[in-house]
Design a protein around this motif. Structure first.
Motif, PDB file in Angstrom:
ATOM      1  N   ASN A   1       0.827  -1.206   0.000  1.00  0.00           N
ATOM      2  CA  ASN A   1       0.000   0.000   0.000  1.00  0.00           C
ATOM      3  C   ASN A   1       0.864   1.261   0.000  1.00  0.00           C
ATOM      4  O   ASN A   1       0.538   2.240  -0.676  1.00  0.00           O
ATOM      5  CB  ASN A   1      -0.922   0.004   1.217  1.00  0.00           C
ATOM      6  N   TRP A   2       1.950   1.228   0.773  1.00  0.00           N
ATOM      7  CA  TRP A   2       2.840   2.398   0.832  1.00  0.00           C
ATOM      8  C   TRP A   2       3.475   2.670  -0.530  1.00  0.00           C
ATOM      9  O   TRP A   2       3.535   3.811  -0.984  1.00  0.00           O
ATOM     10  CB  TRP A   2       3.914   2.181   1.898  1.00  0.00           C
ATOM     11  N   GLN A   3       3.947   1.612  -1.195  1.00  0.00           N
ATOM     12  CA  GLN A   3       4.522   1.789  -2.520  1.00  0.00           C
ATOM     13  C   GLN A   3       3.461   2.283  -3.512  1.00  0.00           C
ATOM     14  O   GLN A   3       3.756   3.086  -4.400  1.00  0.00           O
ATOM     15  CB  GLN A   3       5.132   0.475  -3.014  1.00  0.00           C
TER      16      GLN A   3
ATOM     17  N   ALA B   1       3.662   5.715  -5.702  1.00  0.00           N
ATOM     18  CA  ALA B   1       3.456   5.749  -7.154  1.00  0.00           C
ATOM     19  C   ALA B   1       2.376   6.766  -7.521  1.00  0.00           C
ATOM     20  O   ALA B   1       2.519   7.510  -8.500  1.00  0.00           O
ATOM     21  CB  ALA B   1       3.067   4.346  -7.659  1.00  0.00           C
ATOM     22  N   ALA B   2       1.304   6.817  -6.724  1.00  0.00           N
ATOM     23  CA  ALA B   2       0.226   7.772  -7.003  1.00  0.00           C
ATOM     24  C   ALA B   2       0.722   9.208  -6.851  1.00  0.00           C
ATOM     25  O   ALA B   2       0.358  10.090  -7.637  1.00  0.00           O
ATOM     26  CB  ALA B   2      -0.945   7.508  -6.063  1.00  0.00           C
ATOM     27  N   GLU B   3       1.556   9.457  -5.836  1.00  0.00           N
ATOM     28  CA  GLU B   3       2.105  10.797  -5.639  1.00  0.00           C
ATOM     29  C   GLU B   3       2.950  11.221  -6.839  1.00  0.00           C
ATOM     30  O   GLU B   3       2.856  12.359  -7.314  1.00  0.00           O
ATOM     31  CB  GLU B   3       2.946  10.834  -4.367  1.00  0.00           C
ATOM     32  N   LYS B   4       3.764  10.298  -7.325  1.00  0.00           N
ATOM     33  CA  LYS B   4       4.643  10.645  -8.450  1.00  0.00           C
ATOM     34  C   LYS B   4       3.855  10.761  -9.757  1.00  0.00           C
ATOM     35  O   LYS B   4       4.231  11.544 -10.631  1.00  0.00           O
ATOM     36  CB  LYS B   4       5.772   9.627  -8.566  1.00  0.00           C
ATOM     37  N   LEU B   5       2.774   9.996  -9.886  1.00  0.00           N
ATOM     38  CA  LEU B   5       1.905  10.181 -11.053  1.00  0.00           C
ATOM     39  C   LEU B   5       1.263  11.562 -11.028  1.00  0.00           C
ATOM     40  O   LEU B   5       1.127  12.215 -12.072  1.00  0.00           O
ATOM     41  CB  LEU B   5       0.827   9.094 -11.077  1.00  0.00           C
TER      42      LEU B   5
ATOM     43  N   GLY C   1       6.457  -1.665  -9.379  1.00  0.00           N
ATOM     44  CA  GLY C   1       7.088  -2.978  -9.322  1.00  0.00           C
ATOM     45  C   GLY C   1       7.253  -3.470  -7.893  1.00  0.00           C
ATOM     46  O   GLY C   1       6.980  -4.641  -7.586  1.00  0.00           O
ATOM     47  N   TYR C   2       7.698  -2.577  -6.996  1.00  0.00           N
ATOM     48  CA  TYR C   2       7.829  -2.948  -5.589  1.00  0.00           C
ATOM     49  C   TYR C   2       6.462  -3.270  -4.973  1.00  0.00           C
ATOM     50  O   TYR C   2       6.340  -4.173  -4.143  1.00  0.00           O
ATOM     51  CB  TYR C   2       8.492  -1.826  -4.801  1.00  0.00           C
ATOM     52  N   GLN C   3       5.445  -2.516  -5.379  1.00  0.00           N
ATOM     53  CA  GLN C   3       4.102  -2.774  -4.877  1.00  0.00           C
ATOM     54  C   GLN C   3       3.674  -4.193  -5.232  1.00  0.00           C
ATOM     55  O   GLN C   3       3.157  -4.925  -4.367  1.00  0.00           O
ATOM     56  CB  GLN C   3       3.120  -1.764  -5.455  1.00  0.00           C
ATOM     57  N   PHE C   4       3.884  -4.607  -6.465  1.00  0.00           N
ATOM     58  CA  PHE C   4       3.528  -5.962  -6.894  1.00  0.00           C
ATOM     59  C   PHE C   4       4.296  -7.003  -6.093  1.00  0.00           C
ATOM     60  O   PHE C   4       3.742  -8.025  -5.679  1.00  0.00           O
ATOM     61  CB  PHE C   4       3.807  -6.119  -8.387  1.00  0.00           C
ATOM     62  N   GLN C   5       5.587  -6.753  -5.858  1.00  0.00           N
ATOM     63  CA  GLN C   5       6.407  -7.728  -5.137  1.00  0.00           C
ATOM     64  C   GLN C   5       5.927  -7.906  -3.700  1.00  0.00           C
ATOM     65  O   GLN C   5       5.872  -9.040  -3.192  1.00  0.00           O
ATOM     66  CB  GLN C   5       7.867  -7.286  -5.167  1.00  0.00           C
ATOM     67  N   TRP C   6       5.580  -6.800  -3.030  1.00  0.00           N
ATOM     68  CA  TRP C   6       5.106  -6.927  -1.651  1.00  0.00           C
ATOM     69  C   TRP C   6       3.759  -7.635  -1.578  1.00  0.00           C
ATOM     70  O   TRP C   6       3.536  -8.470  -0.692  1.00  0.00           O
ATOM     71  CB  TRP C   6       5.016  -5.546  -1.003  1.00  0.00           C
TER      72      TRP C   6
END
Length: 238
Positions: free
Chosen positions: A26-28, A32-36, A209-214
């Motif tokens: 969720n944090w990742q 990602a949303a912030e950078k988008l 990518g990190y979000q998917f991995q977690w």
């Protein structure tokens, strides 16, 4: 026949991994949303008409804003940023102070890209500087990027080829009043320099990518607990 055997200690460890994986995923996702959102803001700013850059302008509030500068280049203080390849070719980025009209303030302008001087890599390649007062367009940048510095940096002087540049250090070396920000020139001033500036690297894909991995870790931990909890036989103590 298979029966499920509940084991408290493996369950606690699995639960901890699932909670950790979901929380970090969720944090990742939020990163990602912030950078988008930043990417969308930059796109909107790039579509805006260029703003006339005043000597009193706040560079922090104008970061990544398209601007127009009226004044003239200080031809006696060119420097170059080394190891800036373009399309697979070795080269440098030419940086020069630009004195704003009616002011003592200078803005460091990244004028464009030049191929490396093949005759002497320690000398600037030939380039032309438009004389007199002119108006150029560009994008305000807080920095011009930073590359790893190996060894002592070259001293700042006219014609220096350096790895990185700092506005404060340039002001101290040149004696000029220098704004604490930079401008990447985008408009053509007839000098033949290449200006294929890369877009800011926001790293959205990395966070996704990190979000998917977690999330995958959380799912795999739960599946491992379930699969290993089943065993053959009807006797749960076997």
């Amino acid at each position: 026949m298979r029966s499920f055997r509940f084991r408290p200690i493996p369950f606690a460890a699995t639960l901890a991994l699932v909670v950790l994986g979901v929380a970090l995923g969720n944090w990742q996702g939020r990163r990602a949303a912030e950078k988008l959102a930043v990417a969308h803001k930059l796109a909107a700013m790039s579509a805006m008409a260029p703003l006339e850059l005043a000597p009193s302008a706040d560079g922090a509030s104008l970061a990544y804003r398209r601007v127009k500068l009226t004044g003239q280049f200080v031809a006696g203080w060119p420097v170059a940023l080394n190891n800036r390849p373009l399309d697979g070719r070795a080269g440098v980025v030419l940086v020069m102070p630009f004195r704003l009209e009616g002011s003592a303030l200078h803005v460091l302008v990244a004028r464009g890209w030049l191929p490396r001087n093949q005759a002497d890599v320690n000398q600037l390649p030939p380039f032309a500087t438009p004389p007199g007062t002119l108006t150029i367009e560009g994008v305000v940048k807080p920095t011009l990027g930073h590359l790893m510095q190996l060894g002592e940096p070259a001293p700042l002087k006219p014609g220096a080829i350096v790895q990185n540049i700092d506005a404060g250090a340039f002001a101290a070396a040149s004696g000029l009043q220098v704004a604490p920000y930079f401008v990447e020139q985008t408009g053509d001033s007839g000098d033949g320099l290449a200006r294929n500036w890369p877009a800011p690297a926001l790293g959205v894909e990395k966070h996704q990518g990190y979000q998917f991995q977690w999330y995958a870790l959380a799912v795999m931990a739960a599946l491992f607990f379930i699969v290993t909890g089943f065993r053959r036989g009807t006797d749960p103590d076997q």
